[in-house]
Design a protein around this motif. Structure first.
Motif, mmCIF file in Angstrom:
data_model
loop_
_atom_site.group_PDB
_atom_site.id
_atom_site.type_symbol
_atom_site.label_atom_id
_atom_site.label_comp_id
_atom_site.label_asym_id
_atom_site.label_seq_id
_atom_site.Cartn_x
_atom_site.Cartn_y
_atom_site.Cartn_z
ATOM 1 N N ARG A 496 0.829 -1.204 0.000
ATOM 2 C CA ARG A 496 0.000 0.000 0.000
ATOM 3 C C ARG A 496 0.865 1.257 0.000
ATOM 4 O O ARG A 496 0.597 2.221 -0.734
ATOM 5 C CB ARG A 496 -0.907 -0.001 1.223
ATOM 6 N N ARG A 497 1.937 1.255 0.784
ATOM 7 C CA ARG A 497 2.840 2.405 0.811
ATOM 8 C C ARG A 497 3.515 2.600 -0.547
ATOM 9 O O ARG A 497 3.732 3.735 -0.986
ATOM 10 C CB ARG A 497 3.891 2.222 1.897
ATOM 11 N N PHE A 498 3.847 1.514 -1.197
ATOM 12 C CA PHE A 498 4.476 1.627 -2.513
ATOM 13 C C PHE A 498 3.501 2.200 -3.534
ATOM 14 O O PHE A 498 3.873 3.063 -4.343
ATOM 15 C CB PHE A 498 4.974 0.250 -2.958
ATOM 16 N N LEU A 499 2.255 1.758 -3.509
ATOM 17 C CA LEU A 499 1.273 2.274 -4.451
ATOM 18 C C LEU A 499 0.972 3.745 -4.188
ATOM 19 O O LEU A 499 0.592 4.478 -5.118
ATOM 20 C CB LEU A 499 -0.020 1.458 -4.367
ATOM 21 N N ASP A 500 1.130 4.196 -2.953
ATOM 22 C CA ASP A 500 0.905 5.597 -2.634
ATOM 23 C C ASP A 500 1.917 6.521 -3.308
ATOM 24 O O ASP A 500 1.708 7.741 -3.354
ATOM 25 C CB ASP A 500 0.963 5.819 -1.119
ATOM 26 N N LEU A 501 3.011 5.956 -3.846
ATOM 27 C CA LEU A 501 4.019 6.796 -4.499
ATOM 28 C C LEU A 501 3.525 7.368 -5.815
ATOM 29 O O LEU A 501 4.118 8.322 -6.319
ATOM 30 C CB LEU A 501 5.301 5.991 -4.735
ATOM 31 N N GLY A 502 2.491 6.795 -6.424
ATOM 32 C CA GLY A 502 1.973 7.385 -7.644
ATOM 33 C C GLY A 502 1.658 6.374 -8.719
ATOM 34 O O GLY A 502 1.848 5.162 -8.546
ATOM 35 N N PRO A 503 1.179 6.846 -9.872
ATOM 36 C CA PRO A 503 0.753 5.948 -10.945
ATOM 37 C C PRO A 503 1.850 5.034 -11.468
ATOM 38 O O PRO A 503 1.589 3.893 -11.833
ATOM 39 C CB PRO A 503 0.262 6.904 -12.034
ATOM 40 N N ARG A 504 3.076 5.528 -11.524
ATOM 41 C CA ARG A 504 4.145 4.668 -12.037
ATOM 42 C C ARG A 504 4.356 3.459 -11.133
ATOM 43 O O ARG A 504 4.605 2.352 -11.618
ATOM 44 C CB ARG A 504 5.442 5.471 -12.171
ATOM 45 N N SER A 505 4.283 3.666 -9.843
ATOM 46 C CA SER A 505 4.457 2.542 -8.932
ATOM 47 C C SER A 505 3.290 1.566 -9.045
ATOM 48 O O SER A 505 3.476 0.355 -8.919
ATOM 49 C CB SER A 505 4.591 3.050 -7.497
#
Length: 592
Positions: A496-505
């Motif tokens: 979840r924290r990784f996806l919070d980094l943005g669309p590229r993640s």
């Protein structure tokens, strides 16, 4: 997130494929060496972990064919298998044409073992060898003709010396001059070589154009086949032989007695297999261009398994003086840093088992080379094997179907306290990576400077490759951890924290293959709230995933999440069952 360029979803596979037919062509000619082979003594003799000298030539040949079919069957059980043992050219043609008719437009795997015939030659565009009807002459088998019989799409495994000498003919699909170096053709795009997908060809070779197969007696003669189909036994043997100091007291043959089941992650053997899958998947993810990774490691289950195991073959065979070659070509991976994590996991497991005195000698593990045998349908089988076991051959080596005595399996179940901290350590490394990624965002780093911003399907270099070191190496490990309850909550929180980094993640995570796992987890009663956050990012990035949620009827999960934290509804009034509650009064309040 502040990204200037929009990121479009590129994670979905345009098409999936499966290997539906496997043709095994074994030119062994047991007992007779080809004229261009000089074998030292002692030398490697075992084929498919079986010693052909322990039975007659006919029985040994049949047993090796059955064992090879079993080894491939572990990776693809539903395929149709046919084999040709010491075949003539006409029999090879019949085998190839028949299997192509069965496969139709799906993928066909052709496995060629040329240990009993002369080496392949580049003459007339490339030639393999077979036999005449009386086994008195070697007959050339032109690669161009064989390729026309096999059709496409095809996976070709060539287990022989000088295997890459025929690679140009396999790539071009026509007679070549034989003057070009195979590595010059490897780097070409498959789309430039064959415009039609139906003629796609994948080739795996253990040796370069002028290299001989290793004959080290510590390994099987078909070490390349063993790496591709039984990777864990080969990997453990190789590690013990390469590390005589740390592995002092462990005989390489004793690694077959590592307890457990290959498909049971709660046992030492199953956990090693799980770690191996995570390591090889992560290596491929970090070194391959995104489209090539999707094609080789996500499109076809059998092809993905073969290429994961090919990474091991490259590491093992390079230490023995060979250079495995593939088409499409792969970057060098034998010295990738993640192999050190695998070595540490193997050393931890074997050392713990040795300390507990749970690594038995071959006699104690009921090795079929040292225990009494019986004959069933003309095939030698160990006494402890169930009489209804199908397709088991002769000889020793690893038990690929995990058929072991009940006492050994009971002991394996009691070894759950042999813990390998691989996944916990990799999740910690992933967490540290996330900390630095978040800090760079907080200090205002531009998207181009962000460590996650360059690895996306839209951020390719002109050559079609991802820039190196642009994504967390541990991302495929997170995918594997989702399969286990032990670290699943932590993995979901980090995801979840990784996806919070943005669309590229989000695109990166979907490209590595998390979508079917997070979709399946919605069926669980646990992890509801963290899954909602993950799915919010996925839906915002790719609205087409709404169709997957509707198809599987997962909308109630999100509706229930809206009720979380709200007070419970009032209890129904007493009285007649089913009576509606009294309507509230909206008149003036009563006088005080």
């Amino acid at each position: 997130f502040g990204e200037s360029d929009p990121v479009l979803p590129t994670w979905r596979l345009r098409e999936r494929m499966k290997t539906t037919a496997v043709a095994l062509c074994l030119c062994l000619n047991i007992g007779t060496d080809p004229p261009d082979v000089s074998r030292p003594e002692p030398c490697a003799r075992r084929q498919c972990w079986l010693d052909p000298a322990r039975s007659s030539r006919a029985k040994a040949r049949e047993a090796i064919g059955l064992r090879l079919e079993e080894q491939y069957g572990r990776w693809q059980q539903r395929a149709k298998y046919r084999k040709a043992l010491d075949p003539t050219v006409a029999e090879v043609r019949t085998l190839a044409a028949g299997m192509r008719r069965h496969a139709r437009n799906e993928r066909l795997l052709f496995h060629y073992n040329g240990h009993g015939v002369p080496r392949p030659t580049p003459n007339e565009g490339g030639e393999l060898w077979a036999f005449d009807g009386n086994y008195t002459q070697y007959i050339p088998l032109p690669v161009a003709e064989l390729r026309s019989w096999l059709g496409g799409p095809t996976v070709v495994v060539l287990d022989c010396s000088h295997a890459a000498a025929t690679l140009p003919a396999w790539i071009r699909g026509k007679t070549g001059t034989g003057t070009s170096h195979p590595h010059q053709h490897q780097i070409q795009s498959p789309d430039k070589v064959q415009s039609r997908h139906a003629h796609e060809t994948i080739v795996l070779c253990p040796t370069g154009p002028t290299e001989l197969l290793p004959q080290n007696p510590a390994y099987p003669a078909d070490i390349f086949t063993s790496c591709l189909t039984t990777p864990i036994p080969i990997a453990l043997r190789w590690f013990v032989l390469q590390n005589p100091i740390s592995m002092m007291g462990i005989d390489p043959e004793h690694v077959d007695s590592v307890p457990g089941k290959m498909n049971d992650r709660k046992t030492p053997l199953g956990e090693l297999n799980w770690i191996f899958t995570a390591v090889t998947d992560s290596i491929a993810w970090n070194v391959l261009p995104g489209p090539l990774f999707q094609r080789l490691f996500r499109q076809d289950l059998l092809v993905a398994s073969l290429f994961r195991n090919f990474l091991l073959a490259e590491r093992v065979l390079q230490s023995l003086g060979c250079t495995p070659v593939s088409y499409p070509s792969l970057p060098p991976t034998a010295n990738h840093p993640l192999w050190q994590a695998w070595d540490w996991a193997v050393e931890t497991c074997l050392s713990a088992l040795l300390a507990k005195d749970d690594l038995d000698t071959p006699d104690e593990t009921m090795s079929v080379e040292t225990q009494p045998h019986r004959t069933v349908n003309g095939i030698i089988k160990p006494d402890w094997m169930p009489r209804n076991a199908k397709g088991m051959g002769t000889g020793g080596g690893p038990n690929i179907h995990n058929t072991r005595p009940d006492g050994m399996m009971a002991r394996a179940a009691s070894l759950g306290n042999v813990t390998i901290p691989f996944f916990a350590e990799q999740l910690t490394a992933f967490e540290i990576w996330l900390e630095f990624a978040h800090r760079r965002l907080l200090v205002g780093a531009s998207p181009a400077a962000s460590p996650f911003a360059t690895r996306s399907a839209l951020s390719l270099t002109p050559g079609g490759h991802y820039p190196p070191h642009s994504s967390p190496k541990q991302l495929p490990v997170v995918l594997q951890v989702l399969l286990s309850q032990a670290h699943r909550v932590r993995a979901l929180v980090l995801l979840r924290r990784f996806l919070d980094l943005g669309p590229r993640s989000v695109n990166l995570a979907l490209s590595v293959g998390i979508f079917p796992y997070v979709l399946r987890l919605l069926k669980s009663d646990d992890y509801k709230h963290v899954l909602v956050c993950i799915w919010a990012r996925i839906l915002a990035f790719d609205p087409s995933t709404q169709a997957d949620l509707l198809k599987d009827d997962f909308l109630p999960h999100f509706i229930a999440h809206l009720d979380w934290g709200l007070p419970p509804p009032p209890a129904p009034p007493r009285g007649r069952p089913g009576a509606p509650p009294p309507l509230p009064s909206f008149g003036p309040p009563p006088a005080q």
